[in-house]
Write a protein that holds these residues in place. Sequence first.
Motif, PDB file in Angstrom:
ATOM      1  N   ARG A 199       0.831  -1.200   0.000  1.00 28.16           N
ATOM      2  CA  ARG A 199       0.000   0.000   0.000  1.00 28.16           C
ATOM      3  C   ARG A 199       0.869   1.255   0.000  1.00 28.16           C
ATOM      4  O   ARG A 199       0.580   2.225  -0.712  1.00 28.16           O
ATOM      5  N   GLN A 267      -4.962   0.169  -4.663  1.00 32.10           N
ATOM      6  CA  GLN A 267      -4.921   0.741  -3.315  1.00 32.10           C
ATOM      7  C   GLN A 267      -6.202   0.419  -2.549  1.00 32.10           C
ATOM      8  O   GLN A 267      -6.164   0.083  -1.359  1.00 32.10           O
ATOM      9  N   VAL A 270      -6.053  -3.255  -1.554  1.00 36.60           N
ATOM     10  CA  VAL A 270      -5.144  -3.459  -0.428  1.00 36.60           C
ATOM     11  C   VAL A 270      -5.771  -2.939   0.866  1.00 36.60           C
ATOM     12  O   VAL A 270      -5.676  -3.575   1.923  1.00 36.60           O
ATOM     13  N   ALA A 271      -6.433  -1.784   0.784  1.00 37.62           N
ATOM     14  CA  ALA A 271      -7.091  -1.240   1.975  1.00 37.62           C
ATOM     15  C   ALA A 271      -8.206  -2.170   2.464  1.00 37.62           C
ATOM     16  O   ALA A 271      -8.387  -2.359   3.677  1.00 37.62           O
TER      17      ALA A 271
END
Length: 343
Positions: A199, A267, A270-271
């Motif tokens: 990230r 992103q 991944v979050a």
Amino acid sequence: MTQRLPLVRQKPDFSDDVSGLIYGYQFFNGREPQSLTVQQSCEAWNSQSSAEDSFLWLHVNLNHAAAARWLQTHFAVDEEFFDEIQRGSHSTRIERQNDALMAVLNDVIFDARESGEETATLWIWCRAGLVVSARFKPVRLVERLQQKLIAMDLRSPTELLAQLLAEQEDVLGLIVRQSNQYVDQIEERLLGQHIKSNRAELGRLRRTLLRFQRLLAPEPAALFRLINRPPGWLNPSVVQDLRQFTEEFTVVLNDLNGLTERIRLLQEEVAAQQLEQSNRTLFTLTLITVLALPINLVAGFFGMNVGGIPLSGNPHGFVLLVMLVMVFSCAAAWLVLRRREPR
């Protein structure tokens, strides 16, 4: 007796080092470009006023204080060009400046795996028979072009300017390709053990690409104004080349926009994975806390130093308490797990 000789004041030569000239070339149709010194450049410019089959290219270092004065004195370069340099404008563009063309190009050294990058700006002034390029820091665009001059057979100043624009387009295209490969590697590692580092790397790469897009993408308004109202000496074929350059650069910018959008989606993925992992950890801690609650309550009550404690005289009191705690713990675990199941 020693005779004291008078000091002789040495006058500095008007050399390449004094004027800041790095490269000087004179181009002829059908012939190899000829390298020029400062004096030869001045003589060539004065003698080619009537020759239409040749032009000069002067590449200067602006760190020399005499460079701007030398260009203004001997080659009548507009003062507005140097005013633009002093303002420190670094956005890529090409526009009309009086009866000449003024362009600002940028070069970057980029590594997708490293956090640092180095940028350099090149200012170009172009008119009939003359191209002047100026910089403060070395620019790889010029170095690569200088190595290919003999094979290019350039015929006009605008062709040289178009080659520099193409070099910057190649730089941006190379950045997009390197970033795509790096993002592919991060995408393959998403199921691994490095969610947090992935990230951070994606965030750094996205910020860098957005900065490069702002730095390397030409201003469309200035380019469209030049295409619609070109100078009188500009060949119509060059205007067509500028239109083609605009289309090609648009394709590269679309690829860059697609890459930044892909990084944004990664992103978010991944979050989401990091949030899911945090939720699992929090659930595990909650379950442990709930299972330990009956034990803590029973131990707290029976640990009081007061009279009337039940089962104190029963020989099977400890076993009964253990069974009681197990029953309450199983009931609490069942309630927690039952609430967690999707409905």
